[in-house]
Design a protein around this motif. Sequence first.
Motif, PDB file in Angstrom:
ATOM      1  N   VAL A 333     -10.516 -10.323  -6.304  1.00  0.00           N
ATOM      2  CA  VAL A 333      -9.930  -8.995  -6.199  1.00  0.00           C
ATOM      3  C   VAL A 333     -10.308  -8.151  -7.406  1.00  0.00           C
ATOM      4  CG1 VAL A 333      -7.949  -9.874  -4.891  1.00  0.00           C
ATOM      5  CG2 VAL A 333      -7.789  -9.656  -7.379  1.00  0.00           C
ATOM      6  N   SER A 334     -10.149  -6.858  -7.245  1.00  0.00           N
ATOM      7  CA  SER A 334     -10.318  -5.925  -8.353  1.00  0.00           C
ATOM      8  C   SER A 334      -9.196  -4.907  -8.284  1.00  0.00           C
ATOM      9  CB  SER A 334     -11.668  -5.209  -8.278  1.00  0.00           C
ATOM     10  OG  SER A 334     -11.699  -4.123  -9.185  1.00  0.00           O
ATOM     11  N   ALA A 335      -8.345  -4.897  -9.324  1.00  0.00           N
ATOM     12  CA  ALA A 335      -7.288  -3.907  -9.378  1.00  0.00           C
ATOM     13  C   ALA A 335      -7.853  -2.513  -9.595  1.00  0.00           C
ATOM     14  CB  ALA A 335      -6.307  -4.264 -10.490  1.00  0.00           C
ATOM     15  N   ALA A 336      -9.016  -2.425 -10.240  1.00  0.00           N
ATOM     16  CA  ALA A 336      -9.618  -1.126 -10.541  1.00  0.00           C
ATOM     17  C   ALA A 336     -10.137  -0.440  -9.284  1.00  0.00           C
ATOM     18  CB  ALA A 336     -10.739  -1.302 -11.560  1.00  0.00           C
ATOM     19  N   THR A 337     -10.804  -1.181  -8.410  1.00  0.00           N
ATOM     20  CA  THR A 337     -11.410  -0.586  -7.218  1.00  0.00           C
ATOM     21  C   THR A 337     -10.618  -0.837  -5.943  1.00  0.00           C
ATOM     22  OG1 THR A 337     -12.753  -2.531  -6.697  1.00  0.00           O
ATOM     23  CG2 THR A 337     -13.661  -0.953  -8.289  1.00  0.00           C
ATOM     24  N   GLY A 338      -9.687  -1.789  -5.972  1.00  0.00           N
ATOM     25  CA  GLY A 338      -8.946  -2.145  -4.768  1.00  0.00           C
ATOM     26  C   GLY A 338      -9.629  -3.206  -3.935  1.00  0.00           C
ATOM     27  N   GLN A 339     -10.792  -3.689  -4.383  1.00  0.00           N
ATOM     28  CA  GLN A 339     -11.517  -4.711  -3.626  1.00  0.00           C
ATOM     29  C   GLN A 339     -10.663  -5.966  -3.457  1.00  0.00           C
ATOM     30  OE1 GLN A 339     -15.332  -5.751  -5.323  1.00  0.00           O
ATOM     31  NE2 GLN A 339     -15.427  -7.695  -4.237  1.00  0.00           N
TER      32      GLN A 339
END
Length: 426
Positions: A333-339
């Motif tokens: 996951v990526s909190a920055a991009t929402g991925q």
Amino acid sequence: MSDTIFALSSGAPPAAIGIMRISGPEAAAALKAIASEVPKPRFASVRRLHDARGDQLDQALVLWFPGPATATGEDLAELHLHGGRAIIAAVERALAEMPGLRRAAPGEFTRRAFANGRIDLAEAEGLADLLTAETELQRRHALALANGSLSSRVYEWRDRVLMLSAQVEAVLDFGDEDDVSDLPPRFAAQVEDTARELDTLLVAPKAETLREGFRVVLAGPPNSGKSSLFNRLVGDDAAIATPVPGTTRDVLSRPVAIDGVPFVFVDTAGLRDATDDTIEAIGIERATQELSRADLVLWMGPEAEGQGVRLWEVDSFADLPKDVSKATPRHRVSAATGQGIAELQSDLVTLARQALPGPSDVALNRRQRELLEDASAALHQSSTVTNPLLIAELLRTARAAFDRLLGRAATEDMLDTLFGRFCIGK
């Protein structure tokens, strides 16, 4: 119970309508005093309301419910007022001036319903849960409990045990007569069957998890992306997220509903072996304690180094190029991009629904669970002994546990605690 009580039972003013409830032996007199007459039972009537000096208070819908077939088991009246603060306050003053009337305490209407046999204790607990329900799943279970889903089963078990007790008492009282010299051949099997039904309910998911939420703890070393992911999951910048190690010093929790399922997400201090910062050390200790309380740990540290009864490996920097990343994480996951966030949330909902009671299941709270455990233990033991006196006593123990669950034998302290959860007017 000899007093007549009144309270606003709708939301706080100002509102479109304010519903004032009056319950007790002087309800009819109060209604006649304020509305000039007692209208036809169970029909809404428009009446002008006046205080003792004859000043008009409001024009309202008035309803009269003679007891005992009412919500409280007493004479009950309702005034459907215009919901302005001044109107509500004026009607409350007029009622308080009447002899024999007083303002209700928290939960007193429901407590009177219990005392008058309109509901049992398990149904009252369901009603208390219904008033605090915040998710669809909580609402469904609380409504089922308030409608008697648990009570009906307990009454059935109690009646069954009572019939079994009668068979034992027959042996004890008339054991010298040929037709009642022994217990029936299937007696022990019937007792054991009932005990197994209790055991099936006892292993079901607990009401505390449903009420408090499925507890998900985010854990890992400093700067592993815990706080950023926490903010994404709760939909708010609740946690301070910076590149500085040790920013998170304490446990931070937030309740969130996802697809109608209640969660509690917990952000923790970064875990590391040593620190010179006393406050950070306390935060690390509290983070370690949270791992043991978690229903699930999202581990964002080095692979295979996390702790927890149930743990998912999470790669929290899926958007960044890395030389080394987790080989087999459950989620990237990526909190920055929402991925990957939506996929993580969907997976969490699936897991939580398995751990929480289903829509048609009964979820026991701690009090109910402990009493059913007592009943189950007594029934299991009674199916293994042969002394009729001992069997009779064990069956009485089981019936007593059922009675306490339903409120037939409840202490005042326990009742005060339960009904204190209700708002005034309920």
